[in-house]
Design a protein around this motif. Structure first.
Motif, PDB file in Angstrom:
ATOM      1  N   ALA A  63       0.861  -1.189   0.000  1.00  8.71           N
ATOM      2  CA  ALA A  63       0.000   0.000   0.000  1.00  8.71           C
ATOM      3  C   ALA A  63       0.891   1.230   0.000  1.00  8.71           C
ATOM      4  CB  ALA A  63      -0.915   0.026   1.217  1.00  8.71           C
ATOM      5  N   ILE A  64       0.345   2.329  -0.530  1.00  9.10           N
ATOM      6  CA  ILE A  64       1.090   3.585  -0.555  1.00  9.10           C
ATOM      7  C   ILE A  64       0.085   4.730  -0.530  1.00  9.10           C
ATOM      8  CG2 ILE A  64       1.223   3.628  -3.087  1.00  9.10           C
ATOM      9  CD1 ILE A  64       4.081   4.822  -2.758  1.00  9.10           C
ATOM     10  N   GLY A  65       0.394   5.756   0.269  1.00 11.29           N
ATOM     11  CA  GLY A  65      -0.530   6.876   0.349  1.00 11.29           C
ATOM     12  C   GLY A  65       0.019   8.031   1.146  1.00 11.29           C
ATOM     13  N   LYS A  94      -0.551  -1.065  -7.202  1.00  8.52           N
ATOM     14  CA  LYS A  94      -0.361  -2.514  -7.277  1.00  8.52           C
ATOM     15  C   LYS A  94       0.757  -2.914  -6.318  1.00  8.52           C
ATOM     16  CE  LYS A  94       2.983  -2.258 -11.015  1.00  8.52           C
ATOM     17  NZ  LYS A  94       3.389  -2.688 -12.315  1.00  8.52           N
ATOM     18  N   ARG A  95       0.768  -4.168  -5.919  1.00 17.58           N
ATOM     19  CA  ARG A  95       1.854  -4.676  -5.081  1.00 17.58           C
ATOM     20  C   ARG A  95       3.159  -4.623  -5.868  1.00 17.58           C
ATOM     21  NH1 ARG A  95       0.039  -9.983  -1.563  1.00 17.58           N
ATOM     22  NH2 ARG A  95      -1.529  -8.889  -0.323  1.00 17.58           N
ATOM     23  N   ALA A 131      10.380   7.254  -4.107  1.00 18.18           N
ATOM     24  CA  ALA A 131       9.989   7.408  -5.513  1.00 18.18           C
ATOM     25  C   ALA A 131      10.195   6.105  -6.290  1.00 18.18           C
ATOM     26  CB  ALA A 131      10.772   8.548  -6.158  1.00 18.18           C
ATOM     27  N   LEU A 132      11.275   5.372  -5.994  1.00 22.47           N
ATOM     28  CA  LEU A 132      11.495   4.068  -6.638  1.00 22.47           C
ATOM     29  C   LEU A 132      10.361   3.102  -6.304  1.00 22.47           C
ATOM     30  CD1 LEU A 132      15.303   3.424  -6.008  1.00 22.47           C
ATOM     31  CD2 LEU A 132      14.196   3.747  -8.225  1.00 22.47           C
ATOM     32  N   ILE A 133       9.973   3.085  -5.055  1.00 24.01           N
ATOM     33  CA  ILE A 133       8.885   2.203  -4.621  1.00 24.01           C
ATOM     34  C   ILE A 133       7.580   2.626  -5.282  1.00 24.01           C
ATOM     35  CG2 ILE A 133       7.532   1.432  -2.629  1.00 24.01           C
ATOM     36  CD1 ILE A 133      10.205   1.906  -0.970  1.00 24.01           C
ATOM     37  N   ALA A 134       7.306   3.933  -5.292  1.00 26.02           N
ATOM     38  CA  ALA A 134       6.081   4.442  -5.929  1.00 26.02           C
ATOM     39  C   ALA A 134       6.043   4.061  -7.409  1.00 26.02           C
ATOM     40  CB  ALA A 134       5.983   5.956  -5.754  1.00 26.02           C
ATOM     41  N   ASP A 135       7.164   4.178  -8.099  1.00 26.24           N
ATOM     42  CA  ASP A 135       7.218   3.777  -9.512  1.00 26.24           C
ATOM     43  C   ASP A 135       6.903   2.295  -9.664  1.00 26.24           C
ATOM     44  OD1 ASP A 135       7.824   6.298 -10.511  1.00 26.24           O
ATOM     45  OD2 ASP A 135       9.989   5.914 -10.626  1.00 26.24           O
ATOM     46  N   ALA A 136       7.505   1.470  -8.797  1.00 30.64           N
ATOM     47  CA  ALA A 136       7.276   0.020  -8.871  1.00 30.64           C
ATOM     48  C   ALA A 136       5.813  -0.331  -8.585  1.00 30.64           C
ATOM     49  CB  ALA A 136       8.197  -0.706  -7.888  1.00 30.64           C
ATOM     50  N   VAL A 139       2.459   4.137  -9.226  1.00 36.09           N
ATOM     51  CA  VAL A 139       1.909   5.441  -8.835  1.00 36.09           C
ATOM     52  C   VAL A 139       2.989   6.512  -8.727  1.00 36.09           C
ATOM     53  CG1 VAL A 139      -0.142   4.488  -7.698  1.00 36.09           C
ATOM     54  CG2 VAL A 139       1.968   4.829  -6.377  1.00 36.09           C
ATOM     55  N   GLY A 140       4.103   6.300  -9.400  1.00 34.44           N
ATOM     56  CA  GLY A 140       5.206   7.244  -9.336  1.00 34.44           C
ATOM     57  C   GLY A 140       4.811   8.635  -9.811  1.00 34.44           C
ATOM     58  N   GLN A 141       4.012   8.695 -10.841  1.00 30.49           N
ATOM     59  CA  GLN A 141       3.607   9.994 -11.367  1.00 30.49           C
ATOM     60  C   GLN A 141       2.748  10.745 -10.357  1.00 30.49           C
ATOM     61  OE1 GLN A 141       1.625   9.817 -15.156  1.00 30.49           O
ATOM     62  NE2 GLN A 141       2.100  11.948 -15.595  1.00 30.49           N
ATOM     63  N   GLU A 142       1.846  10.049  -9.692  1.00 31.76           N
ATOM     64  CA  GLU A 142       0.991  10.704  -8.700  1.00 31.76           C
ATOM     65  C   GLU A 142       1.808  11.159  -7.487  1.00 31.76           C
ATOM     66  OE1 GLU A 142      -3.271  10.252  -6.437  1.00 31.76           O
ATOM     67  OE2 GLU A 142      -2.704   8.774  -7.926  1.00 31.76           O
TER      68      GLU A 142
END
Length: 147
Positions: A63-65, A94-95, A131-136, A139-142
């Motif tokens: 999860a990310i937020g 996504k996971r 940012a690496l995790i968000a990209d993976a 949701v990196g752009q968001e």
């Protein structure tokens, strides 16, 4: 105000409840842990297993937020046990399997013993790692648009 990026560690089944209900808890609901995360901070959860010390291995970010404004509050964790939580705006992510990221995360300096870094229930990481995790997680752009 400077925002921070955090990794929380929790079972995937517990993370799913938090995502569904819009909150995050850390360190089994300890007030001091929830207080460290401030509104505007970003959180991703790493889940070693599906359940707490049981179930299938997950070994992924689940999860990310972003923590949203509001005071900390207590809520029921399990019958008879309450814990402190922070209200979250979870992204539709996504996971992301941890293994492809291990050699790129700056805080993992010993690849052979990478699991030691995730023994804490909550720890701060550099924005670049987040940012690496968000990209993976797709949701990196968001995440980047909020920085």
């Amino acid at each position: 105000m400077t925002t921070s990026c955090w990794i929380g560690v929790a079972a995937a089944s517990h993370v799913a409840i938090g995502v569904r209900e819009g909150f995050a808890m850390f360190a089994h609901g300890k007030h001091t842990a929830a207080k460290r995360v401030q509104p505007g901070d970003w959180v991703t959860y790493y889940s070693p297993r599906e359940g707490m010390n049981e179930g299938a291995e997950v070994r992924a970010f689940t999860a990310i937020g972003e923590a949203i404004p509001g005071d900390l509050a207590e809520r029921l964790m399990v019958p008879g046990v309450t814990g402190w939580h922070r209200t979250m705006r979870w992204l539709d992510a996504k996971r992301a399997d941890i293994y492809p990221l291990l050699d790129r995360l700056s805080f993992v300096t010993d690849r052979q013993h990478w699991g030691m870094y995730f023994r804490k229930s909550l720890f701060k990481v550099a924005e670049g790692d987040f940012a690496l995790i968000a990209d993976a997680m797709g949701v990196g752009q968001e995440f980047g648009s909020k920085r």
